[in-house]
Write a protein that holds these residues in place. Structure first.
Motif, PDB file in Angstrom:
ATOM      1  N   ARG A  41       0.822  -1.211   0.000  1.00  0.00           N
ATOM      2  CA  ARG A  41       0.000   0.000   0.000  1.00  0.00           C
ATOM      3  C   ARG A  41       0.857   1.263   0.000  1.00  0.00           C
ATOM      4  O   ARG A  41       0.510   2.261  -0.635  1.00  0.00           O
ATOM      5  CB  ARG A  41      -0.950  -0.010   1.190  1.00  0.00           C
ATOM      6  CG  ARG A  41      -2.169  -0.907   0.984  1.00  0.00           C
ATOM      7  CD  ARG A  41      -2.925  -1.128   2.260  1.00  0.00           C
ATOM      8  NE  ARG A  41      -2.175  -2.015   3.156  1.00  0.00           N
ATOM      9  CZ  ARG A  41      -2.540  -2.301   4.388  1.00  0.00           C
ATOM     10  NH1 ARG A  41      -3.640  -1.754   4.902  1.00  0.00           N
ATOM     11  NH2 ARG A  41      -1.815  -3.121   5.140  1.00  0.00           N
ATOM     12  N   TRP A  59      -4.091  -3.448  -2.084  1.00  0.00           N
ATOM     13  CA  TRP A  59      -4.845  -4.066  -0.990  1.00  0.00           C
ATOM     14  C   TRP A  59      -4.853  -5.589  -1.136  1.00  0.00           C
ATOM     15  O   TRP A  59      -4.656  -6.313  -0.162  1.00  0.00           O
ATOM     16  CB  TRP A  59      -6.273  -3.528  -0.967  1.00  0.00           C
ATOM     17  CG  TRP A  59      -7.124  -4.159   0.101  1.00  0.00           C
ATOM     18  CD1 TRP A  59      -7.166  -3.847   1.423  1.00  0.00           C
ATOM     19  CD2 TRP A  59      -8.062  -5.230  -0.087  1.00  0.00           C
ATOM     20  NE1 TRP A  59      -8.064  -4.660   2.083  1.00  0.00           N
ATOM     21  CE2 TRP A  59      -8.628  -5.512   1.184  1.00  0.00           C
ATOM     22  CE3 TRP A  59      -8.474  -5.975  -1.193  1.00  0.00           C
ATOM     23  CZ2 TRP A  59      -9.592  -6.511   1.367  1.00  0.00           C
ATOM     24  CZ3 TRP A  59      -9.424  -6.974  -1.008  1.00  0.00           C
ATOM     25  CH2 TRP A  59      -9.976  -7.236   0.253  1.00  0.00           C
ATOM     26  N   ARG A  76      -3.257  -8.069   1.566  1.00  0.00           N
ATOM     27  CA  ARG A  76      -4.254  -8.888   2.260  1.00  0.00           C
ATOM     28  C   ARG A  76      -4.107 -10.378   1.928  1.00  0.00           C
ATOM     29  O   ARG A  76      -4.187 -11.237   2.811  1.00  0.00           O
ATOM     30  CB  ARG A  76      -5.659  -8.408   1.884  1.00  0.00           C
ATOM     31  CG  ARG A  76      -6.803  -9.208   2.513  1.00  0.00           C
ATOM     32  CD  ARG A  76      -6.850  -9.022   4.019  1.00  0.00           C
ATOM     33  NE  ARG A  76      -7.974  -9.725   4.605  1.00  0.00           N
ATOM     34  CZ  ARG A  76      -7.977 -11.024   4.903  1.00  0.00           C
ATOM     35  NH1 ARG A  76      -6.903 -11.767   4.641  1.00  0.00           N
ATOM     36  NH2 ARG A  76      -9.042 -11.596   5.465  1.00  0.00           N
TER      37      ARG A  76
END
Length: 381
Positions: free
Chosen positions: A120, A261, A265
């Protein structure tokens, strides 16, 4: 980090849609255009190790300032070029500028990130990169239509000069090496680091991906696609090619936060492999477009697919090594991309001249697929 991001906006050149048309004014062949597009990668390739060492010895900021200064000089030189050889020279200067800036800015962003937020953090840089790629081709193409093919280079010379001033006064250093650390960074030590890095399966896998991605950028996207659009559909630098490339970069900017993301993730591989496969599939469809509308639709899908990689490859490279190996790991990573930059434009232009633009596009798609398969087999999170 605003100064670093400012240069990333400024440095994304607006000359991509102009190059295919400038070659006609200078009587440059398609093959010579491929050499010129790839020349920037040659100088980057030669300077990645020295700039990686300098970034560890003297900090990140000197390179972040040097990059836009050299880029500004290169842009003004390009605006004044009269033939193949001087245009080639100023592309080499541009490559040196890019190598300095990339070494400084990538390490700067790595310094201020953690493994949990690295994609990010780098994704912000990727988004700004894409913003520059959106505005650059569109603005450069429109300026070329209105004021001549050399106007975009004059504009970018001024903008990158302004970025150099901003970074000089406002960017703060993130790396303060001790005197004993500087003495350890001899060339022999650097080469030992590279030998160690080159046997790591993860570094082998990610350098293959980075080579294929940059090969696709310099070959299919910024050399073959403008030529195909101009020859097959009559696109001009501004109203056609610039808008097309700007649209693709805009989609990349919009998708980059989502890709970052996913990478943080679910893992880097879950972003990299689908992006490469989708990109290869859409590139393979480009030769079958029979109208400008179809070309725009396929290129939109191409951009959306490749944007799924986002900052994941860079984050994967940083994650795969120790902190003391970071500078040279990123230098190796950048060098692999520069190999793709050099051979993508030159080799695929040669393939296009020997066969056709369509076959060259299909060749690029196959190479991207092969890289994705190699990465899937070798890489581990």
């Amino acid at each position: 980090d605003r100064g670093v991001l400012l240069f990333d906006v400024a440095e994304r050149r607006d000359d991509h849609p102009v190059a295919a048309f400038l070659r006609r004014e200078l009587n440059i062949s398609v093959g010579e255009l491929g050499v010129i597009v790839g020349a920037i990668g040659v100088s980057r390739l030669l300077l990645n190790i020295p700039f990686g060492v300098l970034a560890d010895r003297f900090g990140r900021k000197p390179l972040i300032v040097l990059g836009p200064v050299a880029s500004s000089v290169g842009m003004f030189g390009t605006a004044a070029c009269t033939g193949f050889w001087d245009l080639l020279w100023w592309r080499i200067v541009g490559g040196a500028a890019g190598s300095a800036q990339s070494a400084g800015s990538q390490l700067y962003m790595a310094d201020i990130s953690t493994p949990a937020n690295r994609a990010r953090t780098l994704g912000v840089n990727q988004t700004v990169f894409s913003v520059g790629m959106t505005a650059g081709p569109a603005l450069g193409g429109l300026m070329a239509d209105a004021y001549g093919l050399r106007a975009p280079f004059l504009l970018m010379g001024g903008v990158t000069g302004a970025a150099a001033l901003y970074t000089h006064y406002f960017v703060k250093e993130t790396h303060h090496p001790k005197p004993e650390e500087r003495e350890k960074l001899a060339l022999g030590d650097v080469l030992k680091q590279w030998r160690h890095l080159l046997v790591l399966p993860n570094m082998q896998a990610i350098t293959a991906i980075h080579t294929a991605v940059w090969l696709t950028g310099s070959g299919a996207q910024y050399t073959l696609l403008p030529l195909l659009a101009a020859e097959r559909f009559g696109f001009t630098a501004g109203s056609g090619v610039g808008v097309l490339l700007g649209m693709m970069a805009g989609l990349g900017a919009a998708c980059s936060p989502f890709a970052a993301w996913i990478s943080d993730r679910y893992g880097r591989k879950q972003a990299i492999i689908p992006g490469c496969i989708g990109g290869a599939a859409t590139i393979a469809l480009v030769p079958y477009c029979t109208s400008p509308e179809q070309l725009f639709a396929v290129c939109a899908a191409w951009s959306a697919s490749m944007s799924m990689l986002g900052p994941a490859p860079t984050a994967f490279a940083v994650d795969s090594v120790r902190e003391d190996q970071r500078a040279q790991a990123l230098a190796l990573y950048r060098s692999s991309g520069d190999v793709g930059l050099v051979f993508g434009a030159a080799a695929l232009s040669a393939v296009a001249e020997a066969t056709s633009l369509d076959f060259a596009m299909e060749t690029n798609a196959a190479m991207l697929c092969a890289a994705a398969a190699f990465f899937a087999a070798r890489a581990t999170e």
